[in-house]
Motif scaffolding. Structure first.
Motif, short mmCIF file in Angstrom:
data_model
loop_
_atom_site.label_atom_id
_atom_site.label_comp_id
_atom_site.label_asym_id
_atom_site.label_seq_id
_atom_site.Cartn_x
_atom_site.Cartn_y
_atom_site.Cartn_z
N ALA A 27 -3.71 3.21 -1.83
CA ALA A 27 -2.94 3.75 -3.55
C ALA A 27 -4.42 3.49 -4.24
N GLY A 28 -5.40 2.72 -3.82
CA GLY A 28 -6.56 3.36 -4.42
C GLY A 28 -6.79 1.12 -3.81
N LEU A 39 1.96 6.12 -10.35
CA LEU A 39 2.28 6.41 -11.70
C LEU A 39 2.91 8.08 -10.84
N ALA A 40 1.64 8.63 -9.85
CA ALA A 40 1.57 9.95 -9.62
C ALA A 40 2.99 10.63 -8.84
N GLY A 342 6.90 5.31 -0.83
CA GLY A 342 7.22 6.85 -0.79
C GLY A 342 5.42 6.69 -0.70
N VAL A 343 4.64 5.94 -1.97
CA VAL A 343 3.22 6.81 -2.13
C VAL A 343 2.28 6.05 -0.72
N SER A 344 2.28 4.48 -0.78
CA SER A 344 1.24 3.95 0.00
C SER A 344 2.15 3.70 1.52
N PRO A 370 7.63 6.64 -10.28
CA PRO A 370 9.03 7.77 -9.64
C PRO A 370 9.00 7.15 -7.88
N THR A 371 10.18 7.40 -7.51
CA THR A 371 9.87 7.36 -6.07
C THR A 371 9.65 8.45 -5.07
N ALA A 372 8.07 8.71 -4.34
CA ALA A 372 7.90 9.46 -4.10
C ALA A 372 9.12 10.49 -3.04
N ASN A 373 8.69 11.73 -2.80
CA ASN A 373 9.21 13.00 -1.56
C ASN A 373 10.81 12.78 -2.34
#
Length: 417
Positions: A27-28, A39-40, A342-344, A370-373
């Motif tokens: 994530a960075g 956050l995205a 969900g992101v990482s 948000p929880t991705a997907n």
């Protein structure tokens, strides 16, 4: 409400604050990049060329990272990739904190795999006769190598400890550092977790136990915590470290404070080597103990950064545990819940430390990622799952959960400054 002394045996009145953050992740590679990415709510999963031909050729690789910004070429030849990532994150954390006193600083590191990827490369290369075993093989393979190298780099002469509680390792390391500072063993600590397990043998092993998502045609949609269509986690790689200090020492040297690690607890399901206890009862007990250690009640929690791996049994058990914990609080509703995996993806030994960073930064901003997907699923009947967009909340303590193979549970409470 805050108790003066928690059941972990802390000294009366001792507060432990976070003065430095370092991270290397999908994530960075800075705190700002990580917060912006989570956050995205966009997944970082992608096809991994080095895993092509294997059963699960997808994962969440580290964001672009230049090791030569941290190490000489000679140093790099002696470092396992896990140690490269972890040591770089720790270097960033110490620089961010302004270097606490080396005489009174300990090192606490969590890892699930240590130098496993290096071991795989050595075995394969040796079997094929392609190379001799290098002179640096042993220190590269040592799971304690990263902790030792952090201590050597800065001259830290306090305890230098490595923990392996599987996917709870990073949270365990931070929690045990908290206990050491409270007890007076050290005044400060560099604490965190790391893993880099995107290698063919490791991925095949996890695939064999059915832990990984098989949504290979759409990697970015594969990690979907709590979603009804989830089918396993996506492996990620990364590391995160915090510099922790006794609050009076941080204040005396004028350190910037992100917040406080205010509670910790650990226990074990004692149930199964890879599956969580289905009713989540022991995990709920761990959360209660962490809150008690912080002198807080469930009503005080601002949001939850869930372990939320995107595996069917884990997510169900955690949702039940959260419902159990918060059932009598806030009219029966949980506080806002998110899972950043969900992101990482799942950073294994680095997950708990990475999510502690995300949780603290989110709490400071008053924004729950948000929880991705996530699209739908019965979990929303039990927990207030944040999805679709970030949610604005009042700044408050965050409960960060980590649950590992073998039933190892570790929960942290982090309170923003």
């Amino acid at each position: 409400m805050r108790g003066e002394e928690g059941p972990a045996g802390g000294q009366k009145g001792v507060r432990v604050v976070v003065t430095g953050i370092g991270v290397k992740s999908p994530a960075g590679n800075t705190a700002g990049e990580v917060l912006s990415t989570v956050l995205a709510g966009k997944s970082t999963a992608t096809a991994i060329p080095g895993l092509a031909g294997g059963p699960v050729p997808i994962g969440c690789p580290l964001a672009p990272f230049e090791p030569l910004d941290y190490f000489t070429g000679r140093e790099l030849r002696t470092l396992d990739r896990t140690a490269q990532i972890g040591l770089a994150a720790a270097i960033d954390a110490v620089a961010d904190a302004g270097e606490p006193s080396p005489e009174d600083c300990g090192v606490y590191v969590g890892t699930g795999g240590g130098g496993f990827a290096t071991l795989e490369n050595l075995i394969v290369g040796h079997a094929l006769g392609r190379e001799k075993v290098p002179v640096h093989a042993v220190p590269a393979l040592m799971s304690s190598s990263t902790a030792a190298r952090i201590a050597i780099r800065y001259g830290y002469r306090g305890p230098c400890l490595t923990f392996n509680t599987a996917c709870a390792s990073g949270a365990t390391a931070i929690g045990e550092a908290l206990r050491a500072i409270r007890s007076g063993t050290v005044g400060s600590a560099v604490a965190g977790g790391l893993d880099a397990l995107l290698s063919p043998l490791v991925m095949e092993a996890f695939a064999k136990v059915g832990a990984l998502s098989e949504r290979l045609d759409a990697p970015a949609e594969a990690s979907r915590p709590f979603d009804e269509k989830r089918d396993g986690f996506v492996m990620g790689e990364g590391a995160a470290f915090l510099v922790l200090e006794r609050s009076d020492l941080a204040e005396a040297r004028g350190a910037r404070v992100y917040g406080e690690v205010s509670g910790y607890a650990a226990n074990c399901d004692a149930n199964h080597i890879v599956a969580p206890l289905r009713d989540g009862s022991v995990a709920a007990d761990c959360m209660r103990a962490a809150l008690a250690d912080a002198g807080l009640s469930p009503e005080d929690v601002g949001h939850v950064n869930a372990h939320g791996t995107s595996t069917p049994h884990n997510d169900d058990a955690e949702a039940l545990a959260l419902r159990d914990l918060f059932g009598g609080a806030s009219g029966g509703r949980t506080p806002p819940v998110t899972s950043t995996k969900g992101v990482s993806g799942h950073l294994v030994g680095g997950a708990g430390a990475f999510e502690a960073v995300v949780g603290l930064l989110s709490a400071r901003e008053g924004l729950v990622p948000p929880t991705a997907n996530f699209t739908s699923g019965p979990a929303t009947e039990m927990i207030d799952l944040v999805h679709g967009a970030p949610r604005r909340i009042p700044a408050g303590p965050v409960l960060s959960n980590s649950f590992g193979f073998g039933g190892s549970n570790a929960c942290l409470i982090l309170t923003p400054a």
